[in-house]
Design an enzyme around this catalytic site. Structure first.
Site, PDB file in Angstrom:
ATOM      1  N   GLU A 235       0.891  -1.170   0.000  1.00  0.00           N
ATOM      2  CA  GLU A 235       0.000   0.000   0.000  1.00  0.00           C
ATOM      3  C   GLU A 235       0.919   1.206   0.000  1.00  0.00           C
ATOM      4  O   GLU A 235       1.561   1.487   1.022  1.00  0.00           O
ATOM      5  CB  GLU A 235      -0.824   0.036   1.304  1.00  0.00           C
ATOM      6  CG  GLU A 235      -1.950  -0.941   1.378  1.00  0.00           C
ATOM      7  CD  GLU A 235      -3.193  -0.457   0.647  1.00  0.00           C
ATOM      8  OE1 GLU A 235      -3.149   0.615   0.015  1.00  0.00           O
ATOM      9  OE2 GLU A 235      -4.183  -1.178   0.713  1.00  0.00           O
ATOM     10  N   CYS A 269      -2.367   9.490   3.292  1.00  0.00           N
ATOM     11  CA  CYS A 269      -2.174   9.006   1.919  1.00  0.00           C
ATOM     12  C   CYS A 269      -3.341   9.420   1.032  1.00  0.00           C
ATOM     13  O   CYS A 269      -3.205   9.472  -0.181  1.00  0.00           O
ATOM     14  CB  CYS A 269      -1.993   7.494   1.901  1.00  0.00           C
ATOM     15  SG  CYS A 269      -3.367   6.624   2.650  1.00  0.00           S
TER      16      CYS A 269
HETATM   17  P1  NAD Z   1       8.620   4.964   4.150  1.00  0.00           P
HETATM   18  O1  NAD Z   1       8.561   4.282   2.833  1.00  0.00           O
HETATM   19  O2  NAD Z   1       9.694   5.939   4.385  1.00  0.00           O
HETATM   20  O3  NAD Z   1       8.705   3.897   5.337  1.00  0.00           O
HETATM   21  C1  NAD Z   1       7.733   2.894   5.511  1.00  0.00           C
HETATM   22  C2  NAD Z   1       8.337   1.770   6.354  1.00  0.00           C
HETATM   23  O4  NAD Z   1       9.324   1.085   5.575  1.00  0.00           O
HETATM   24  C3  NAD Z   1       9.045   2.249   7.616  1.00  0.00           C
HETATM   25  O5  NAD Z   1       8.759   1.373   8.668  1.00  0.00           O
HETATM   26  C4  NAD Z   1      10.513   2.176   7.221  1.00  0.00           C
HETATM   27  O6  NAD Z   1      11.389   1.993   8.318  1.00  0.00           O
HETATM   28  C5  NAD Z   1      10.510   0.950   6.334  1.00  0.00           C
HETATM   29  N1  NAD Z   1      11.656   0.851   5.426  1.00  0.00           N
HETATM   30  C6  NAD Z   1      12.407   1.854   4.910  1.00  0.00           C
HETATM   31  N2  NAD Z   1      13.368   1.342   4.125  1.00  0.00           N
HETATM   32  C7  NAD Z   1      13.209   0.008   4.120  1.00  0.00           C
HETATM   33  C8  NAD Z   1      13.892  -1.075   3.483  1.00  0.00           C
HETATM   34  N3  NAD Z   1      14.939  -0.869   2.676  1.00  0.00           N
HETATM   35  N4  NAD Z   1      13.457  -2.330   3.701  1.00  0.00           N
HETATM   36  C9  NAD Z   1      12.378  -2.561   4.482  1.00  0.00           C
HETATM   37  N5  NAD Z   1      11.711  -1.580   5.129  1.00  0.00           N
HETATM   38  C10 NAD Z   1      12.116  -0.307   4.946  1.00  0.00           C
HETATM   39  O7  NAD Z   1       7.175   5.614   4.323  1.00  0.00           O
HETATM   40  P2  NAD Z   1       6.704   6.559   5.483  1.00  0.00           P
HETATM   41  O8  NAD Z   1       7.332   7.896   5.277  1.00  0.00           O
HETATM   42  O9  NAD Z   1       6.859   5.874   6.771  1.00  0.00           O
HETATM   43  O10 NAD Z   1       5.143   6.657   5.194  1.00  0.00           O
HETATM   44  C11 NAD Z   1       4.581   7.598   4.349  1.00  0.00           C
HETATM   45  C12 NAD Z   1       4.254   6.971   3.017  1.00  0.00           C
HETATM   46  O11 NAD Z   1       3.316   5.911   3.202  1.00  0.00           O
HETATM   47  C13 NAD Z   1       3.577   7.934   2.080  1.00  0.00           C
HETATM   48  O12 NAD Z   1       4.077   7.734   0.787  1.00  0.00           O
HETATM   49  C14 NAD Z   1       2.119   7.554   2.155  1.00  0.00           C
HETATM   50  O13 NAD Z   1       1.345   7.899   1.040  1.00  0.00           O
HETATM   51  C15 NAD Z   1       2.228   6.072   2.307  1.00  0.00           C
HETATM   52  N6  NAD Z   1       1.008   5.550   2.867  1.00  0.00           N
HETATM   53  C16 NAD Z   1       0.216   4.775   2.094  1.00  0.00           C
HETATM   54  C17 NAD Z   1      -0.988   4.315   2.582  1.00  0.00           C
HETATM   55  C18 NAD Z   1      -1.901   3.458   1.761  1.00  0.00           C
HETATM   56  O14 NAD Z   1      -2.811   2.879   2.322  1.00  0.00           O
HETATM   57  N7  NAD Z   1      -1.709   3.343   0.467  1.00  0.00           N
HETATM   58  C19 NAD Z   1      -1.370   4.646   3.866  1.00  0.00           C
HETATM   59  C20 NAD Z   1      -0.532   5.456   4.622  1.00  0.00           C
HETATM   60  C21 NAD Z   1       0.669   5.894   4.122  1.00  0.00           C
END
Ligand code: NAD
Length: 540
Positions: A235, A269
């Protein structure tokens, strides 16, 4: 990585104060958590589904009891108001409640029509993957963590969870809440830390990975998951457009458009990220937006009676993205009509006009309190602009004519369309939610959120093959004409296709001798009987 000594600090973004820390989980500990969850999974999956649902209800009770603790932590961790945090808990508990109630129905055995094997039974069962790795974001640190965890558990999986490092205190609190349900705690493990710990979880090869996060992280995790062909649900980000059509209720569109852009400081999001307005109502809409935005007070309070409409951004990287997008837009000719200034981690609600698709603000996820408004010629132009995006999470259409709005909605490439409102689709716990294009392949909310944590296992069951099964008859050699008769009778498209091969079969036996009329009659009657029986069984 050697995070043994590394800690994640808990920082209140509004005050800059540190209010705690958590030690990062080491790679060995991540591997151990995955192994422990693999060992525990059969015990959990062996519990009848109604028993798993009963245990989940205990967790639901714990979450409701802990509502004040949770809103206090989220308020400090994220900066959102206690009220907005409570709204998040309501959405979460609604989903847990529905999933526990309806999972027995969603996950039950499904009977499959037997085709031409009349004397056997066919059905599918939902089977858990095993250990699910769930990696979450910071922006809704309860609602984007607990529902997938609970859905995966109800489906019979055990879970290794990695909350976001940006909302690490909430992650620690959620772990503590699971600890309050002794019957559930052995089947969930939390690992804490940044992307390195997430990467270690991916390397630990869970049986299924579920990520909510940015497109960039989704791409990195997809590549890493592909190494081991780990199934991966994601997501990801959104760039949700709002389309204000010529016949829209302008006052309502401006009121809820502003709310949809600035609620939780634009860090959802499904925030309104860009607006396309029909040229005939553009001036009136912009004027109404400015009036609404002027009333959007900004500030922070740890109290439950918070007077502010909007809080701080949650961490520095988010401020940097917003400012980069703003400066890029201004450099390319956009005008700031209101807001735009930053004090500490607070950025004023900002309204931008004269924007176009050469600007990041219209094409990349901003995730902040900015509302860029673009004038369009007509519906076609609005739809083209809305679809000019790598992302496709949700969209908002405003028109007084619901048929008109629906015609436009059908042409917008997103997972969810909301007509005459913003964001109100998300809290509806049984309405499937998720994106198309780079926004994701997963579905949350409703049956899909639970069933995606299972694969189907099919069963074909019965006594040894019955000689009267039409499909068994044709497994023997020498039944070519019978095979053609079955083909025509069951699947023929025209009456002729249905009847002719049957008559051919009745006229001659395999050695070419003519059969008697009586035998033909019996044969025809049995074939028709078999066809009728098949149809009846197929409809069950
Ligand atoms: P992010 O991608 O920076 O991090 C998400 C998670 O992934 C964190 O726990 C992070 O530590 C982890 N992560 C980072 N690098 C990684 C790697 N190499 N391997 C595995 N895990 C890793 O996102 P964020 O800033 O935490 O969240 C915001 C984003 O999430 C926005 O783009 C938002 O639109 C999206 N989002 C989507 C939905 C949806 O339902 N589609 C809902 C909420 C947020």
């Amino acid at each position: 990585m050697d995070p043994r000594s590394d800690c994640i600090d808990f920082i209140n973004p509004a005050t800059g104060e540190k209010f705690g820390e958590v030690r990062m989980t080491t790679e060995e500990e991540v591997m151990l958590a995955r192994r422990e969850m693999a060992a525990a999974q059969s015990t959990w999956a062996a519990k009848p589904l109604r028993e798993r649902a009963r245990i989940v209800k205990q967790f639901q009770r714990v979450v409701i009891d802990a509502a004040d603790e949770l809103t206090a932590i989220v308020n400090q961790d994220h900066g959102k108001s206690r009220g907005d945090a409570l709204h998040e808990i309501v959405m979460t508990v609604d989903k847990i409640h529905q999933y526990a109630r309806l999972s027995p129905k969603w996950l039950g055995r499904r009977r499959i029509p037997p085709g031409l094997y009349f004397f056997r039974r066919y059905y599918t069962e939902r089977v858990p993957y095993g250990v699910v790795g769930i990696i979450g974001p910071w922006n809704y640190p309860i609602d984007l963590m607990l529902p997938p965890i609970i859905a995966a558990l109800l489906a019979g999986n055990t879970v290794v969870v990695k909350p976001s490092e940006v909302a690490a205190a909430t992650g620690v609190k959620l772990e503590e809440l699971f600890g309050r349900v002794p019957e559930l705690a052995p089947f969930v493990r939390f690992v804490h830390g940044d992307g390195r710990v997430g990467a270690a979880l991916v390397r630990s090869q869970p049986d299924l990975l579920f990520l909510t996060g940015s497109v960039k992280t989704g791409q990195i995790v997809a590549r890493a998951a592909a190494e081991n062909m780990t199934p991966f649900l994601y997501e990801l980000g959104g760039k949700d457009p709002m389309l204000v059509l010529e016949d829209a209720d302008i006052k309502a569109a401006a009121h809820w458009g502003v709310w949809g852009a600035f609620y939780t400081t634009g860090q959802a999001c499904v925030s309104v990220e860009r607006v396309y307005v029909h040229h005939k109502v553009y001036d009136a809409f912009v004027a109404a937006v400015l009036e609404e935005t002027a009333q959007f007070s900004v500030g922070y309070s740890p109290d439950i009676d918070n007077p502010y409409r909007m809080g701080p951004l949650t961490f520095q990287r988010q401020c940097d993205i917003v400012n980069t997008h703003l400066h890029d837009a201004i450099d390319k000719g956009a005008r700031v009509l209101m807001g735009g200034r930053q004090t500490g981690m607070f950025i004023e609600p900002t309204v931008l006009v004269d924007v176009d698709h050469t600007m990041k603000i219209m094409t990349e996820e901003t995730f902040g309190p900015v509302l860029p408004i673009m004038k369009v010629f007509d519906d076609t132009h609005a739809i083209q602009m809305a679809n000019h995006s790598d992302m496709g999470l949700s969209a908002y259409i405003w028109s007084r004519d619901l048929n008109h709005a629906k015609r436009v909605a059908e042409q917008v490439q997103v997972g969810v369309v909301n007509i005459n409102d913003t964001m109100s689709h998300y809290p509806v716990s049984l309405l499937p939610f998720g994106g198309v294009k780079m926004s994701g392949n997963a579905r949350t909310h409703g049956a899909g959120e639970v069933t995606q944590f299972t694969h189907t296992k099919s069963y074909a069951v019965g006594a040894p093959p019955h000689p009267l099964d039409p499909a068994t008859m044709v497994r023997y050699p020498g039944h070519y004409r019978l095979g053609k008769a079955i083909l025509g009778l069951f699947f023929g498209v025209t009456p002729q296709q249905r009847v002719e091969p049957v008559l051919d079969y009745l006229r001659e036996d395999p050695t070419g001798q003519v059969v008697t009329r009586a035998a033909a009659g019996v044969g025809a009657a049995s074939l028709v009987g078999l066809a009728a029986a098949t149809l009846i069984r197929a409809r069950k």
